[in-house]
Design a protein around this motif. Structure first.
Motif, mmCIF file in Angstrom:
data_model
loop_
_atom_site.group_PDB
_atom_site.id
_atom_site.type_symbol
_atom_site.label_atom_id
_atom_site.label_comp_id
_atom_site.label_asym_id
_atom_site.label_seq_id
_atom_site.Cartn_x
_atom_site.Cartn_y
_atom_site.Cartn_z
ATOM 1 N N LEU A 110 31.466 6.013 -26.401
ATOM 2 C CA LEU A 110 32.106 6.925 -25.452
ATOM 3 C C LEU A 110 32.889 8.006 -26.187
ATOM 4 O O LEU A 110 32.774 9.190 -25.857
ATOM 5 N N LEU A 118 36.466 1.921 -19.555
ATOM 6 C CA LEU A 118 35.178 1.400 -20.006
ATOM 7 C C LEU A 118 35.344 0.038 -20.670
ATOM 8 O O LEU A 118 34.523 -0.857 -20.461
ATOM 9 N N ILE A 134 27.273 7.112 -18.770
ATOM 10 C CA ILE A 134 28.396 8.031 -18.718
ATOM 11 C C ILE A 134 27.883 9.346 -18.164
ATOM 12 O O ILE A 134 26.909 9.895 -18.681
ATOM 13 N N LEU A 177 31.926 6.505 -15.125
ATOM 14 C CA LEU A 177 31.549 5.437 -16.036
ATOM 15 C C LEU A 177 30.875 4.349 -15.206
ATOM 16 O O LEU A 177 31.442 3.894 -14.213
#
Length: 158
Positions: free
Chosen positions: A38, A59, A81, A90
């Protein structure tokens, strides 16, 4: 949708500007890997501000819950994402049909606060079931300060 889920007041725009998806092993080590992916993804999309910090936190909670919900260690957890002009979404997929539960953890308990945290930080969150398992999602509103920025380029010289 879980009765405790909170749909976003302003849903994400239907036209995402960026999307990334990953498959991770159903293993606790995947929580850190998901955060790392991420961070890298948001960096490549030039997202600034506290959005990335809150997204990592959310997340982490969603992947932890998915890994804990899986029936067999051989199964994978899917992470998606999506960034649009209005929000960061998310999504975490697992094969369990068990809905997540928001617990009221005691002060001395180490676990059980994940969805409380998601509920407090996210613009909205929910669960979509599809007969194979579920996708638990959370959305964060994108402010002008955290919106994607074009990469800086060198000044043009004639």
């Amino acid at each position: 949708m879980s009765t405790r889920a909170r749909p976003a007041e302003t849903p994400c725009s239907t036209a995402p500007s960026h999307t990334a998806a990953y498959q991770l092993p159903s293993d606790q080590r995947s929580v850190g890997r998901a955060r790392q992916m991420l961070r890298h993804q948001l960096q490549s999309w030039h997202v600034d501000s506290e959005l990335d910090y809150m997204a990592e936190l959310l997340l982490s909670e969603l992947v932890t819950n998915a890994v804990n919900a899986q029936a067999a260690a051989a199964e994978e957890v899917g992470v998606r994402i999506t960034l649009s002009a209005s929000c960061l979404r998310l999504e975490v997929r697992d094969t369990s049909d068990e809905l997540p539960v928001m617990n009221q953890a005691e002060e001395d308990e180490e676990c059980g606060r994940g969805l409380v945290l998601v509920d407090a930080l996210a613009s909205g969150w929910g669960v979509d079931q599809d007969g194979i398992g579920k996708v638990v999602w959370a959305e964060l509103a994108v402010s002008d300060a955290s919106a994607p920025r074009p990469p800086l380029s060198a000044p043009h010289r004639p």
